[in-house]
Design a protein around this motif. Structure first.
Motif, PDB file in Angstrom:
ATOM      1  N   LYS A   1       0.845  -1.194   0.000  1.00 54.95           N
ATOM      2  CA  LYS A   1       0.000   0.000   0.000  1.00 54.95           C
ATOM      3  C   LYS A   1       0.879   1.242   0.000  1.00 54.95           C
ATOM      4  N   ASP A   2       0.626   2.129  -0.939  1.00 53.93           N
ATOM      5  CA  ASP A   2       1.331   3.411  -1.032  1.00 53.93           C
ATOM      6  C   ASP A   2       2.845   3.229  -1.030  1.00 53.93           C
ATOM      7  N   GLY A   3       3.310   2.218  -1.751  1.00 53.80           N
ATOM      8  CA  GLY A   3       4.746   2.009  -1.893  1.00 53.80           C
ATOM      9  C   GLY A   3       5.416   1.308  -0.740  1.00 53.80           C
ATOM     10  N   LYS A   4       4.664   0.943   0.276  1.00 57.71           N
ATOM     11  CA  LYS A   4       5.189   0.188   1.411  1.00 57.71           C
ATOM     12  C   LYS A   4       4.658  -1.240   1.366  1.00 57.71           C
ATOM     13  N   PHE A   5       5.438  -2.166   1.885  1.00 57.88           N
ATOM     14  CA  PHE A   5       5.064  -3.569   1.906  1.00 57.88           C
ATOM     15  C   PHE A   5       4.933  -4.011   3.355  1.00 57.88           C
ATOM     16  N   TYR A   6       3.766  -4.562   3.669  1.00 55.25           N
ATOM     17  CA  TYR A   6       3.441  -4.930   5.053  1.00 55.25           C
ATOM     18  C   TYR A   6       3.342  -6.447   5.170  1.00 55.25           C
ATOM     19  N   LEU A   7       4.130  -7.007   6.054  1.00 53.11           N
ATOM     20  CA  LEU A   7       4.145  -8.442   6.299  1.00 53.11           C
ATOM     21  C   LEU A   7       3.354  -8.731   7.566  1.00 53.11           C
ATOM     22  N   TYR A   8       2.270  -9.480   7.430  1.00 52.52           N
ATOM     23  CA  TYR A   8       1.439  -9.908   8.553  1.00 52.52           C
ATOM     24  C   TYR A   8       1.774 -11.362   8.827  1.00 52.52           C
ATOM     25  N   THR A   9       2.082 -11.685  10.061  1.00 50.88           N
ATOM     26  CA  THR A   9       2.603 -13.020  10.301  1.00 50.88           C
ATOM     27  C   THR A   9       2.302 -13.525  11.698  1.00 50.88           C
ATOM     28  N   THR A  10       2.541 -14.804  11.902  1.00 53.02           N
ATOM     29  CA  THR A  10       2.279 -15.482  13.163  1.00 53.02           C
ATOM     30  C   THR A  10       3.579 -15.772  13.891  1.00 53.02           C
TER      31      THR A  10
ATOM     32  N   ASP B   1     -12.184  -2.863  -3.063  1.00 54.52           N
ATOM     33  CA  ASP B   1     -12.171  -1.882  -4.153  1.00 54.52           C
ATOM     34  C   ASP B   1     -12.205  -0.443  -3.651  1.00 54.52           C
ATOM     35  N   ASP B   2     -12.782  -0.222  -2.472  1.00 52.80           N
ATOM     36  CA  ASP B   2     -12.852   1.136  -1.928  1.00 52.80           C
ATOM     37  C   ASP B   2     -11.618   1.510  -1.124  1.00 52.80           C
ATOM     38  N   GLY B   3     -10.607   0.637  -1.112  1.00 51.88           N
ATOM     39  CA  GLY B   3      -9.353   0.934  -0.436  1.00 51.88           C
ATOM     40  C   GLY B   3      -9.282   0.462   0.999  1.00 51.88           C
ATOM     41  N   THR B   4     -10.392   0.017   1.571  1.00 51.55           N
ATOM     42  CA  THR B   4     -10.351  -0.489   2.947  1.00 51.55           C
ATOM     43  C   THR B   4      -9.648  -1.839   2.982  1.00 51.55           C
ATOM     44  N   ALA B   5      -8.951  -2.082   4.081  1.00 50.53           N
ATOM     45  CA  ALA B   5      -8.212  -3.336   4.254  1.00 50.53           C
ATOM     46  C   ALA B   5      -8.808  -4.115   5.417  1.00 50.53           C
TER      47      ALA B   5
ATOM     48  N   TYR C   1     -12.232 -11.748  11.989  1.00 55.42           N
ATOM     49  CA  TYR C   1     -11.851 -10.684  11.068  1.00 55.42           C
ATOM     50  C   TYR C   1     -11.987  -9.337  11.772  1.00 55.42           C
ATOM     51  N   ALA C   2     -11.260  -8.341  11.238  1.00 56.73           N
ATOM     52  CA  ALA C   2     -11.326  -6.969  11.739  1.00 56.73           C
ATOM     53  C   ALA C   2     -10.878  -6.031  10.625  1.00 56.73           C
ATOM     54  N   LYS C   3     -11.411  -4.839  10.643  1.00 53.92           N
ATOM     55  CA  LYS C   3     -10.988  -3.814   9.695  1.00 53.92           C
ATOM     56  C   LYS C   3      -9.676  -3.209  10.152  1.00 53.92           C
ATOM     57  N   LEU C   4      -8.817  -2.849   9.193  1.00 55.82           N
ATOM     58  CA  LEU C   4      -7.554  -2.189   9.502  1.00 55.82           C
ATOM     59  C   LEU C   4      -7.663  -0.688   9.269  1.00 55.82           C
ATOM     60  N   GLU C   5      -6.914   0.066  10.053  1.00 54.22           N
ATOM     61  CA  GLU C   5      -6.779   1.503   9.814  1.00 54.22           C
ATOM     62  C   GLU C   5      -6.065   1.733   8.476  1.00 54.22           C
ATOM     63  N   ASP C   6      -6.166   2.952   7.974  1.00 53.04           N
ATOM     64  CA  ASP C   6      -5.498   3.283   6.716  1.00 53.04           C
ATOM     65  C   ASP C   6      -3.992   3.088   6.798  1.00 53.04           C
ATOM     66  N   ASN C   7      -3.424   3.193   8.006  1.00 57.47           N
ATOM     67  CA  ASN C   7      -1.975   3.030   8.143  1.00 57.47           C
ATOM     68  C   ASN C   7      -1.542   1.573   8.086  1.00 57.47           C
ATOM     69  N   MET C   8      -2.491   0.637   8.028  1.00 54.94           N
ATOM     70  CA  MET C   8      -2.259  -0.806   7.862  1.00 54.94           C
ATOM     71  C   MET C   8      -1.643  -1.491   9.078  1.00 54.94           C
ATOM     72  N   ILE C   9      -1.458  -0.772  10.183  1.00 53.33           N
ATOM     73  CA  ILE C   9      -0.794  -1.387  11.339  1.00 53.33           C
ATOM     74  C   ILE C   9      -1.619  -1.283  12.619  1.00 53.33           C
TER      75      ILE C   9
END
Length: 340
Positions: free
Chosen positions: A117-126, A182-186, A197-205
């Motif tokens: 997102k926005d040129g950054k790569f976010y790794l979500y992991t266990t 499609d609306d940009g929400t993550a 499940y949960a919605k993420l903030e725009d900052n993805m963290i």
């Protein structure tokens, strides 16, 4: 159908907790390389929990490096990444992170996924959280490149065991996957035995709202979401014991990313010699693909098994009625052209 009684994930992890969490020796060297595009994709080491990402004309494939010895259930100490521009030839980029790069984590490089997102790569992991909040937890790391290195984006867990109380065990917060609508929400999905499940903030963290549990049966672990036309698809590991005591890949469909999800049955059966199986889907240059793992690979005379798996890929097809065509697991994999 098998006539043996496979251990449950709870039994496996209880047994694994007794085993010392020492690092195994990475298995190197290949015995029988696959043709380009053939299965398994990676033959010189054991890999698991594939997570594909398309970026700038390439597919990046994130995997855990299985290193379990003969006395270990699981021993995964790092995440690796490979990439390809043709889905047949894969370039190794090396390790991108290890669990202890999160200062609050102590071990276990379990399933992960990377989102851009926005040129950054976010790794979500266990990972396994330290004694301040023991149990499996979800961390998020960030990088300027899809090949890393990744660094802790928060300094704390995004989801920890104390935040989810529905499960009777401490490893329900595993297998995170993120879908950007499609609306940009993550949206973050995850869970073992219970799907959250949960919605993420725009900052993805950060989480943006409550954690919701979904009742979907059968469901075991390893969720993954994609959208095709107007339908959302949730693929996941489940166990239909009328078929096998080992996990299979099932799928459900929904009109939105939050459901309601309608189970559609089995997409593909159990992986060879493997209790676990883990889906990841991706579209690349107009063709859809399914990644998964089994344990049919032998490396340097070491046979595959529960903690020594091998990543594979097949073509994935959406039918006109919105269903997914059942996937046959093949040795040829992507070395053959897709069906007409």
């Amino acid at each position: 159908m098998t006539d043996r009684k496979a251990p449950s994930r709870a039994a496996l992890l209880t047994a694994a907790a007794v085993v010392a969490a020492c690092s195994g020796t990475p298995a190197q060297g290949q015995e029988a390389p696959s043709p380009p595009g053939g299965n398994p994709i990676i033959t010189d080491r054991f890999t698991a929990d594939p997570a594909p990402l398309v970026h700038d004309g390439r597919v990046y494939l994130y995997v855990g490096h299985d290193e379990a010895g003969p006395d270990q259930m699981f021993n995964i100490t790092e995440w690796l990444v490979y990439s390809s521009d043709d889905m047949r030839n894969w370039e190794e980029h090396g390790p991108v992170m290890k669990p202890t790069d999160f200062h609050w984590a102590i071990r276990d490089a379990w399933a992960s996924e990377v989102e851009e997102k926005d040129g950054k790569f976010y790794l979500y992991t266990t990972v396994e959280h330290d004694e301040t909040d023991p149990g499996k937890a979800i961390g998020v790391a960030v990088s300027d490149s899809p090949t890393g290195p990744f660094v802790d984006a928060r300094g704390s867990a995004l989801v920890s065991n104390s935040m989810t109380k529905q499960a009777a065990h401490s490893w329900d917060d595993i297998d995170p996957t993120v879908f950007q609508d499609d609306d940009g929400t993550a949206w973050l999905y995850w869970g073992n035995q219970i799907l959250y499940y949960a919605k993420l903030e725009d900052n993805m963290i950060e989480l943006d709202g409550p954690i919701t549990a979904i009742g979907i049966a059968p469901y075991e672990e390893g969720p993954w979401i994609h959208k095709h036309e107007d339908t959302y698809y949730l693929t996941y590991a489940a166990i239909d014991r009328s078929v096998s005591e080992d996990e299979q890949i099932h799928y459900a469909t929904a009109p939105s990313v939050t459901g309601p999800w309608t189970p559609q049955g089995m997409l593909t059966g159990s992986g060879e010699n493997s209790f676990t199986i883990h889906p990841g889907t991706v579209e690349f240059e107009g063709q859809w693909y399914l990644f998964y793992h089994d344990a049919g690979l032998t490396v340097d005379g070491v046979e595959g098994g529960l903690g020594r798996r091998a990543v594979r890929a097949e073509y994935l097809y959406h039918e006109p009625d919105g269903s997914l065509r059942p996937v046959e697991q093949t040795d040829e994999g992507l070395s053959l052209p897709p069906a007409d």
